[in-house]
Design an enzyme around this catalytic site. Structure first.
Site, short mmCIF file in Angstrom:
data_model
loop_
_atom_site.label_atom_id
_atom_site.label_comp_id
_atom_site.label_asym_id
_atom_site.label_seq_id
_atom_site.Cartn_x
_atom_site.Cartn_y
_atom_site.Cartn_z
N SER A 182 0.85 -1.19 0.00
CA SER A 182 0.00 0.00 0.00
C SER A 182 0.89 1.24 0.00
O SER A 182 2.09 1.14 0.28
CB SER A 182 -0.87 -0.01 1.26
N TYR A 199 -3.50 -1.18 9.93
CA TYR A 199 -3.32 -1.31 8.48
C TYR A 199 -1.97 -0.72 8.07
O TYR A 199 -1.18 -1.38 7.37
CB TYR A 199 -4.45 -0.59 7.75
C1 GCO Z 1 -7.69 4.11 4.02
C2 GCO Z 1 -7.67 3.26 2.78
C3 GCO Z 1 -6.24 3.12 2.26
C4 GCO Z 1 -6.28 2.53 0.87
C5 GCO Z 1 -5.01 2.06 0.31
C6 GCO Z 1 -3.98 3.10 0.13
O1 GCO Z 1 -8.42 3.78 4.96
O2 GCO Z 1 -6.95 5.11 4.03
O3 GCO Z 1 -8.24 1.99 3.00
O4 GCO Z 1 -5.49 2.36 3.17
O5 GCO Z 1 -7.09 1.40 0.88
O6 GCO Z 1 -4.50 1.01 1.10
O7 GCO Z 1 -2.87 2.44 -0.44
#
Ligand code: GCO
Length: 251
Positions: free
Chosen positions: A142, A155
């Site tokens: 990401s 994440y």
């Molecule tokens: C968020 C999104 C991001 C995108 C992506 C960016 O909540 O900001 O889900 O994480 O999905 O991963 O690369």
């Protein structure tokens, strides 16, 4: 160039979103793609869609929360399709909440799917690739991990871990001619991001902060996967190919 004829590609989380786009693109380039996802019905429908177009596909349903089953799935692919050339660790989840509301259990759930599984399936795939004398491991990372935003600590951290794991595996597996790379999508209009796409303020922020002025398309991420999976990318390893419309480049 960039043909995948004769190759078998296992793509996790490929019944929808980026994974499905990658499956369609790689099958279109000649690969036999293995569709995976939690829903048996969705896996069946996606496989039927591809085979109905004369493309090569099979599928296996499973929940990556069951790591033993996921690892068994790697062997199932090699046994049923006869080989495993390409592993795309695409399946991933996000969870969004202010830190004070972000539980450790939720942190562990995100890290498990987004990072533990990537390690475990990569490890399981290596013997099958070694037997072929070459392989491709491609991780859906990401822009998060390169940059961050509030409310998604698990994440961001899991994707930063994927970046580091990509480098670690790349240097360890290079002698086996197995390349390991990551793709770093920017903001792509997938189901995981639906809440963001439908939020007018977030949508405006993405469009204003992205030099190309729009959300990415899943097919644009899939094209990067086709390249990294191809023979033509044989000298690329340990890299993250960011596909973000210029977002992380711009001040
Ligand atoms: C968020 C999104 C991001 C995108 C992506 C960016 O909540 O900001 O889900 O994480 O999905 O991963 O690369």
């Amino acid at each position: 160039m960039f043909r995948l004829d004769g190759k078998v590609a296992l793509i996790t989380g490929s019944t929808r979103g980026l994974g499905w786009a990658m499956a369609e693109a790689m099958a279109g380039q000649g690969a036999h793609v293995v569709i995976t996802g939690r829903s048996t019905a969705d896996v069946h429908d996606r496989v039927t869609d591809l085979t109905g177009r004369g493309l090569a596909a099979s599928g296996r349903a499973g929940d990556l929360a069951d790591l033993d089953d996921a690892i068994a799935g790697v062997g199932w692919v090699a046994d049923t399709a006869g080989r495993l050339d390409i592993l795309i660790n695409n399946a991933g989840i996000n969870s969004r909440a202010p830190l004070g509301e972000f539980d450790v259990d939720e942190w562990r759930r995100v890290l498990h799917v987004n990072l533990d599984v990537v390690f475990a399936l990569s490890k399981a795939a290596v013997p099958h690739m070694r037997a072929l004398g070459a392989g491709r491991i491609i991780n859906t990372a990401s822009i998060m991990g390169t940059v961050a935003r509030p409310t998604i600590p698990a994440y961001v951290s899991s994707k930063g871990g994927v970046d580091a794991l990509t480098k670690a595996l790349a240097v360890e597996l290079a002698p086996d001619r197995i390349t390991v790379n990551a793709i770093g999508p920017g903001y792509v209009a997938t189901e995981m991001n639906t809440p963001l796409v439908e939020d007018p303020e977030f949508d405006a922020m993405v469009r204003s902060r992205t030099p190309l002025g729009r959300w990415g398309e899943p097919a644009e991420i899939a094209a990067a996967a086709v390249f990294l999976a191809s023979d033509e990318a044989g000298y690329v390893t340990g890299q993250k190919l960011i596909v973000d419309g210029g977002m992380t480049t711009a001040l």
